[in-house]
Design a protein around this motif. Structure first.
Motif, PDB file in Angstrom:
ATOM      1  N   SER B  88       0.835  -1.202   0.000  1.00 32.90           N
ATOM      2  CA  SER B  88       0.000   0.000   0.000  1.00 32.90           C
ATOM      3  C   SER B  88       0.866   1.247   0.000  1.00 32.90           C
ATOM      4  O   SER B  88       0.613   2.194  -0.745  1.00 32.90           O
ATOM      5  N   PHE B  89       1.910   1.221   0.813  1.00 36.51           N
ATOM      6  CA  PHE B  89       2.851   2.344   0.821  1.00 36.51           C
ATOM      7  C   PHE B  89       3.413   2.565  -0.576  1.00 36.51           C
ATOM      8  O   PHE B  89       3.415   3.680  -1.106  1.00 36.51           O
ATOM      9  N   SER B  90       3.864   1.458  -1.196  1.00 35.73           N
ATOM     10  CA  SER B  90       4.474   1.575  -2.523  1.00 35.73           C
ATOM     11  C   SER B  90       3.473   2.090  -3.539  1.00 35.73           C
ATOM     12  O   SER B  90       3.812   2.914  -4.392  1.00 35.73           O
ATOM     13  N   LEU B  91       2.240   1.599  -3.423  1.00 37.72           N
ATOM     14  CA  LEU B  91       1.227   2.007  -4.401  1.00 37.72           C
ATOM     15  C   LEU B  91       0.969   3.507  -4.325  1.00 37.72           C
ATOM     16  O   LEU B  91       0.876   4.197  -5.344  1.00 37.72           O
ATOM     17  N   VAL B  92       0.895   4.018  -3.081  1.00 36.92           N
ATOM     18  CA  VAL B  92       0.661   5.463  -2.911  1.00 36.92           C
ATOM     19  C   VAL B  92       1.792   6.242  -3.571  1.00 36.92           C
ATOM     20  O   VAL B  92       1.573   7.177  -4.347  1.00 36.92           O
ATOM     21  N   VAL B  93       3.036   5.822  -3.292  1.00 38.52           N
ATOM     22  CA  VAL B  93       4.189   6.537  -3.856  1.00 38.52           C
ATOM     23  C   VAL B  93       4.169   6.454  -5.377  1.00 38.52           C
ATOM     24  O   VAL B  93       4.349   7.459  -6.078  1.00 38.52           O
ATOM     25  N   ILE B  94       3.927   5.243  -5.906  1.00 34.04           N
ATOM     26  CA  ILE B  94       3.973   5.061  -7.362  1.00 34.04           C
ATOM     27  C   ILE B  94       2.894   5.891  -8.045  1.00 34.04           C
ATOM     28  O   ILE B  94       3.133   6.570  -9.039  1.00 34.04           O
ATOM     29  N   LEU B  95       1.679   5.866  -7.471  1.00 37.64           N
ATOM     30  CA  LEU B  95       0.590   6.624  -8.106  1.00 37.64           C
ATOM     31  C   LEU B  95       0.865   8.125  -8.055  1.00 37.64           C
ATOM     32  O   LEU B  95       0.628   8.842  -9.031  1.00 37.64           O
ATOM     33  N   THR B  96       1.365   8.578  -6.905  1.00 38.78           N
ATOM     34  CA  THR B  96       1.680  10.003  -6.793  1.00 38.78           C
ATOM     35  C   THR B  96       2.678  10.410  -7.863  1.00 38.78           C
ATOM     36  O   THR B  96       2.519  11.406  -8.566  1.00 38.78           O
ATOM     37  N   ILE B 361       6.309  12.690  -1.022  1.00 38.38           N
ATOM     38  CA  ILE B 361       6.972  11.395  -0.927  1.00 38.38           C
ATOM     39  C   ILE B 361       8.147  11.465   0.034  1.00 38.38           C
ATOM     40  O   ILE B 361       8.421  10.510   0.757  1.00 38.38           O
ATOM     41  N   VAL B 362       8.825  12.623   0.048  1.00 34.47           N
ATOM     42  CA  VAL B 362       9.909  12.787   1.018  1.00 34.47           C
ATOM     43  C   VAL B 362       9.367  12.568   2.429  1.00 34.47           C
ATOM     44  O   VAL B 362       9.958  11.842   3.232  1.00 34.47           O
ATOM     45  N   THR B 363       8.214  13.174   2.715  1.00 34.36           N
ATOM     46  CA  THR B 363       7.624  13.011   4.042  1.00 34.36           C
ATOM     47  C   THR B 363       7.315  11.543   4.315  1.00 34.36           C
ATOM     48  O   THR B 363       7.610  11.028   5.393  1.00 34.36           O
ATOM     49  N   LEU B 364       6.724  10.884   3.327  1.00 35.77           N
ATOM     50  CA  LEU B 364       6.404   9.457   3.490  1.00 35.77           C
ATOM     51  C   LEU B 364       7.666   8.641   3.747  1.00 35.77           C
ATOM     52  O   LEU B 364       7.716   7.802   4.647  1.00 35.77           O
ATOM     53  N   LEU B 365       8.698   8.906   2.947  1.00 36.22           N
ATOM     54  CA  LEU B 365       9.929   8.118   3.080  1.00 36.22           C
ATOM     55  C   LEU B 365      10.629   8.395   4.408  1.00 36.22           C
ATOM     56  O   LEU B 365      11.233   7.503   5.004  1.00 36.22           O
ATOM     57  N   LEU B 366      10.525   9.634   4.888  1.00 36.56           N
ATOM     58  CA  LEU B 366      11.137   9.967   6.177  1.00 36.56           C
ATOM     59  C   LEU B 366      10.468   9.170   7.293  1.00 36.56           C
ATOM     60  O   LEU B 366      11.134   8.589   8.154  1.00 36.56           O
TER      61      LEU B 366
END
Lengths: 111, 519
Positions: B88-96, B361-366
């Motif tokens: 789910s995390f990856s999907l959010v990043v990829i779609l964004t 995405i930076v925020t998500l990855l942090l």
């Protein structure tokens, strides 16, 4: 009974080399001699392990190396501890002592 | 040693290895001599004791090697595992990223087709639009009288040829039902200026371009297919035009489908013959004028040349030509110049959009790196250098960005349809398409996105005292850990406001592009 490198914990040889090198610039042959003498012939480090380890430590920046004249007038590569290496050694010593202490206390309680 | 492993600095250090190892053997020999052996014996024993020097040397070379491909493959494998572990995390990043990169590539494909590429004619940069203007009134008269067009073409020295055209809507009545067509009436040398030859048939003959000569017409590929069913024996058949005065002309050729001039509605090209009763009148305004520069001639030279020509005409025909000047602009400029700034503005907006996506995405990855602090510490304590850990985290970001870019390409692929729908009258809109340049651009986008999104979290999460974080057993508090995250939120708000302000101009672009263009 001498302990060969394969029996040493991975990473321990690195720590031992760093420790020996704190005493001053020294070449590979000198390091192997010192290791043998100080450990009273218990630790016999093969050259096949020693030199790759030295080069790895040099590449990481924990050892600094330069060529110089040895006591018998021949050119030799001398290693010495870098500032980064000093920090690393401190960290590894601390970890080792903690581990050794933990192992020792387990051995004692289980007696 | 696998041979596909890339190596750097393989052999240059060998002499150093040799002397270092030789020194060791010599010291062992000395030791043996001191113990009472002969020199040969001592040497032999020393070599034996030392072991395989070649093997050691190979290991020393290994230390210096950077196994690029191997490390990259390993990183990709780990990255793949990481993505599957948290879908789910990856999907959010990829779609964004797909939205951000896709919008960016889509607008770039428009910019590339409309602004960057030369016009789709051979050496399209040589094509110029010429206009006459009234010096005193400063009002553009634009269209040229046939006689003056011929004078310009004959007297100049900087153009290969100059031609003209005008369009009229006509009814074509040779079929069962009349059909509305757009016909372009063209001056001599029309195809010569474009550098295009008919796909079927031939160009007009000189006779066909003279008053009283045989009639002729070139038809568009579309007209050929719709009206004649792509019949290869269409040459010689008649087309009848019946708007003001009825006349028929014989088809002499079919143009290639890519030839869409003056616009994509043009179906017929008909020569306007020279030498007719009205062609000597210097006051009429008929032709929109196009010329092809000679090779190596600059715009300034052409302007100076035509100014001289017109000055000579002013002497010869003071009544009609005295007050006229000539303006010359590159055809591409007059075609797309009106939308240039709007398109770049749009590009700026989608770039800001991509930046917003990246900060998200930076925020998500942090936050994600926070959870993985333990894993990273373990890796450090097992001896991984920081660069390796950073590279691995970057690879994860890159795989995500690449997946986003592939999805983004699908978005960009639909872009030409979107542009046709939203901005149907955008010049050259039908040249927008997906090609290698757009794919390359998208790839570059994904690399930039990787660095924008990945570098900062990777560096942040590999900083700090690792033995401390290893020793820490409790879970770290996320809130308040990074004042940086607040900074990121601030940046996002700022970008969003910029985007909103730009939105107004984007609407203007759509409005402008939808406005019928008058040429």
């Amino acid at each position: 009974m001498p302990i060969e490198k394969s029996d040493l914990l991975q990473g321990t040889l690195d720590m031992l080399i760093l420790k020996i090198v704190t005493l001053g610039p020294i070449h590979g042959y000198g390091i192997s001699q010192r290791l043998r003498q100080i450990s009273k012939e218990v630790l016999l480090v093969q050259q096949g392990s020693l030199y790759p380890a030295l080069h790895r430590l040099e590449k990481r920046g924990w050892l600094a190396a330069e060529w110089g004249e040895s006591e018998n007038g021949r050119q030799a590569k001398f290693y010495k501890l870098s500032a980064k290496g000093k920090q690393q050694l401190k960290k590894e010593e601390w970890n080792w002592n903690r581990l050794a202490g933990a192992v020792a206390s387990i051995l004692q309680t289980a007696q | 040693m696998p041979s596909w492993r890339f190596s750097f600095r393989k052999r240059t250090l060998d002499p150093q290895y040799d002397s270092e190892l030789r020194f060791h053997i010599e010291k062992l020999t000395d030791e043996n001599i001191a113990a009472g052996m002969t020199r040969e014996e001592a040497r032999r024993r020393a070599v034996l004791e030392f072991g395989g020097a070649e093997q050691i040397k190979e290991e020393l070379r290994d230390v210096q090697r950077i196994p690029v491909l191997e490390t990259a493959l390993k990183n990709f494998r780990w990255a793949w595992r990481f993505i599957r572990k948290s879908p789910s995390f990856s999907l959010v990043v990829i779609l964004t990223l797909a939205l951000g990169i896709g919008a960016n590539s889509a607008v770039f494909s428009a910019i590339d087709a409309v602004l960057l590429r030369p016009l789709p004619y051979p050496e399209g940069d040589q094509l110029m639009r010429l206009e006459q203007f009234h010096r005193k009134v400063q009002a553009p008269l634009g269209r040229l009288a046939p006689a003056r067009l011929e004078d310009w073409n004959r007297m100049n020295s900087t153009f290969q040829a100059i031609t003209g055209y005008y369009t009229e809507d006509e009814s074509e009545t040779s079929g069962i039902l009349p059909e509305k067509v757009t016909a372009a009436f063209v001056a001599p040398r029309f195809l010569q200026v474009w550098g295009v030859v008919p796909e079927l048939g031939r160009d007009f003959t000189p006779e066909e371009q003279r008053w009283g000569g045989p009639s002729a017409v070139l038809i568009s590929d579309r007209f050929w297919r719709n009206r004649f069913g792509a019949d290869p024996s269409v040459l010689g058949r008649k087309v009848t035009l019946d708007t003001s005065n009825k006349f028929s002309c014989a088809i002499v050729g079919v143009m290639p489908p890519s030839f869409l001039f003056p616009d994509r509605d043009a179906d017929l090209w008909i020569p306007t013959p020279l030498g007719g009763p009205y062609t000597e009148n210097r006051d009429v305004t008929w032709y929109l004028t196009i010329g092809r520069l000679k090779r190596g001639v600059s715009l300034q030279q052409a302007r100076a040349d035509l100014a001289t020509v017109q000055a000579q005409l002013a002497n010869a025909y003071p009544k009609t030509d005295a007050d006229l000047g000539v303006s010359i602009e590159p055809l591409k400029e007059t075609t797309v110049g009106g939308v240039r700034s709007s398109l770049w503005l749009l590009f700026g907006s989608v770039s800001v959009l991509l930046l917003i996506a990246c900060t998200n995405i930076v925020t998500l990855l942090l936050a994600r790196a926070q959870q993985r602090q333990h894993e990273i510490s373990v890796r450090f304590s097992l001896g991984a250098p920081r660069v390796a850990v950073v590279l691995q985290l970057l690879t994860e970001a890159f795989v995500l960005a690449l997946a986003g870019a592939v999805l983004g390409l699908i978005v960009a692929g639909a872009a030409s349809k979107v542009f046709e729908f939203l901005a149907g009258n955008l010049p050259r809109v039908d040249e927008i398409r997906l090609d290698a340049r757009i794919v390359l651009y998208t790839l570059i986008c994904s690399v930039v996105a990787t660095l924008l999104c990945g570098l900062f979290p990777a560096i942040c999460s590999t900083r700090g005292n690792l033995s401390n974080s290893l020793a820490k057993t409790g879970r770290g508090q996320v809130a308040g850990r990074y004042p940086l995250q607040w900074l990121l939120v601030g940046v996002q708000v700022m970008l969003a406001v910029t985007l909103l302000a730009g939105g107004k101009s984007r609407r203007r672009l759509c409005w402008m592009a939808n406005k019928p263009q008058t040429s």
